[in-house]
Scaffold this active site. Structure first.
Site, short mmCIF file in Angstrom:
data_model
loop_
_atom_site.label_atom_id
_atom_site.label_comp_id
_atom_site.label_asym_id
_atom_site.label_seq_id
_atom_site.Cartn_x
_atom_site.Cartn_y
_atom_site.Cartn_z
N ASN A 106 0.86 -1.19 0.00
CA ASN A 106 0.00 0.00 0.00
C ASN A 106 0.89 1.23 0.00
O ASN A 106 1.97 1.22 0.61
CB ASN A 106 -0.87 0.00 1.26
CG ASN A 106 -1.77 1.22 1.35
OD1 ASN A 106 -2.45 1.57 0.38
ND2 ASN A 106 -1.80 1.87 2.50
N HIS A 108 0.86 5.08 1.33
CA HIS A 108 0.11 5.88 2.30
C HIS A 108 0.79 7.24 2.45
O HIS A 108 2.01 7.32 2.58
CB HIS A 108 0.11 5.15 3.66
CG HIS A 108 -0.63 5.90 4.71
ND1 HIS A 108 -2.01 5.96 4.73
CD2 HIS A 108 -0.21 6.66 5.74
CE1 HIS A 108 -2.38 6.72 5.75
NE2 HIS A 108 -1.31 7.16 6.38
N SER A 135 4.76 6.70 2.64
CA SER A 135 5.34 5.40 2.97
C SER A 135 4.76 4.33 2.05
O SER A 135 3.57 4.36 1.74
CB SER A 135 4.99 5.01 4.42
OG SER A 135 5.40 5.98 5.35
N ASP A 144 -2.98 0.45 7.89
CA ASP A 144 -1.71 1.16 7.73
C ASP A 144 -0.65 0.74 8.75
O ASP A 144 0.18 1.55 9.17
CB ASP A 144 -1.93 2.68 7.79
CG ASP A 144 -2.87 3.17 6.70
OD1 ASP A 144 -2.86 2.59 5.60
OD2 ASP A 144 -3.63 4.13 6.96
#
Ligand code: GRF
Length: 220
Positions: A106, A108, A135, A144
């Site tokens: 992911n 973020h 990140s 997250d």
């Protein structure tokens, strides 16, 4: 072998476009195999040919596990090596995460572990942070919270608004995601037991992006 990348996106898809552009330019040795969205009207979908689009509203399913099982089956059908959440605005449940464990990342817009969740730019400003950033992390069911692979930093200016800061962070998100994918697709980086391993060596903090778009391992 060319790595196969699937992208999950809910919105405009600028990170997806960065991946498409890099593949077209020959700077990311990969193939985009599908774009998957929880929002059938997401602009991201329009960035790829219709045959590569899958979209379904979770409300069309009996419950969240049923939606995620359909999503997971559709993703698996494209046989991806890497699944990238790029502005995918839902938390993925344990069954989905387990099915693609170690292959799911992911991007973020914060320097995790600071500011998980939404409104990261406004929160960084409200806290008076001198720096902010983005990140790339491996996905776990907790929002997250997975192991962070790499980060890019930007300075916060005195006159920044959430919008101006978001724009500067987005500008580093694209090279950050591409540099991370280059390492992942080449097999140089993997996650093992909650730790990022680069060229066989465990890392104890995230890699950092320099202004030339290159990732550097932290000092041992
Ligand atoms: C990015 O800021 C990403 O970090 C966050 O959502 C935004 C998506 O932007 N998760 P885009 O759809 O890739 O343009």
């Amino acid at each position: 072998m060319t790595a196969r990348i699937a992208v999950l996106a809910s919105g405009r898809g600028s990170n997806l476009q960065a991946i498409l552009d890099a593949i077209a330019a020959g700077t990311l040795p990969a193939a985009l195999v599908g774009v998957f969205s929880d929002r059938p009207a997401a602009a991201a979908l329009l960035r790829v040919p219709e045959a590569q689009r899958w979209a379904a509203a979770p409300s069309a399913f009996s419950d969240r596990p049923a939606y995620e099982a359909a999503l997971a089956d559709a993703v698996a059908a494209t046989a991806p090596d890497w699944i990238v959440c790029a502005g995918y605005m839902r938390i993925l449940g344990p069954a989905f995460v387990a099915r693609f464990a170690g292959r799911l990342i992911n991007i973020h817009p914060s320097l995790l572990p600071r500011y998980k969740g939404l409104h990261t730019h406004a929160r960084a400003l409200a806290a008076g942070d001198a720096e902010h950033g983005a990140s790339v992390h491996f996905v776990v069911p907790e929002l997250d919270a997975g192991t962070v692979l790499a980060q890019a930093r930007v300075g916060v200016a005195p006159n920044d608004t959430a919008e101006s800061l978001a724009a500067r962070v987005l500008a580093v998100e694209h090279p950050l995601l591409l540099a991370s994918l280059r390492l992942l697709c080449s097999g140089r980086v993997a996650e093992q037991g909650g730790r990022v391993v680069l060229d066989g060596h465990p890392l104890f903090s995230p890699m950092a992006l320099d202004s030339a778009g290159t990732l550097h391992a932290p000092p041992a």
